[in-house]
Scaffold this motif. Structure first.
Motif, mmCIF file in Angstrom:
data_model
loop_
_atom_site.group_PDB
_atom_site.id
_atom_site.type_symbol
_atom_site.label_atom_id
_atom_site.label_comp_id
_atom_site.label_asym_id
_atom_site.label_seq_id
_atom_site.Cartn_x
_atom_site.Cartn_y
_atom_site.Cartn_z
ATOM 1 N N LEU A 1 130.278 -50.715 57.511
ATOM 2 C CA LEU A 1 128.274 -51.352 57.391
ATOM 3 C C LEU A 1 128.872 -51.709 55.174
ATOM 4 O O LEU A 1 127.513 -52.484 55.201
ATOM 5 C CB LEU A 1 127.937 -49.488 56.670
ATOM 6 N N MET B 1 130.053 -46.582 67.457
ATOM 7 C CA MET B 1 129.021 -46.483 66.260
ATOM 8 C C MET B 1 129.522 -47.027 64.399
ATOM 9 O O MET B 1 130.964 -47.402 65.097
ATOM 10 C CB MET B 1 129.268 -45.189 65.510
ATOM 11 N N ALA B 2 128.566 -47.603 64.069
ATOM 12 C CA ALA B 2 129.590 -48.133 62.872
ATOM 13 C C ALA B 2 130.061 -47.474 62.401
ATOM 14 O O ALA B 2 130.171 -46.406 61.504
ATOM 15 C CB ALA B 2 128.637 -49.386 62.526
ATOM 16 N N THR B 3 131.940 -48.121 61.412
ATOM 17 C CA THR B 3 132.487 -47.706 60.514
ATOM 18 C C THR B 3 132.364 -48.408 59.149
ATOM 19 O O THR B 3 130.951 -48.668 59.286
ATOM 20 C CB THR B 3 134.101 -48.915 60.508
ATOM 21 N N LYS B 4 132.374 -47.749 57.855
ATOM 22 C CA LYS B 4 131.660 -47.722 57.211
ATOM 23 C C LYS B 4 132.404 -48.920 56.124
ATOM 24 O O LYS B 4 131.310 -49.793 55.749
ATOM 25 C CB LYS B 4 132.612 -46.407 55.911
#
Length: 65
Positions: free
Chosen positions: A7, A1-4
């Motif tokens: 993103l 999952m992409a981190t903040k």
């Protein structure tokens, strides 16, 4: 999952770009995409190269896309 952070970085990058949309007949996209992949390119890369080549042929100038 992409981190903040990832993103956020993607968003900053995309804000530097313009988006171009064009339409082709049903099935044509798949034909172009398959040919691009045969050439080792993405659909986007193939189209950008085609536009850059045409621009250079028409104007004699390079364009960075």
């Amino acid at each position: 999952m992409a981190t903040k952070a990832h993103l956020d970085a993607n968003k900053r990058y995309q804000e530097k770009l313009d988006r171009v949309v064009f339409y082709v007949r049903k099935g044509t996209k798949d034909t172009i995409k398959a040919h691009a992949e045969e050439q080792g390119e993405s659909l986007n890369g193939y189209i950008k190269k085609a536009v850059a080549d045409r621009y250079k042929g028409d104007t004699g100038n390079d364009i960075e896309l």
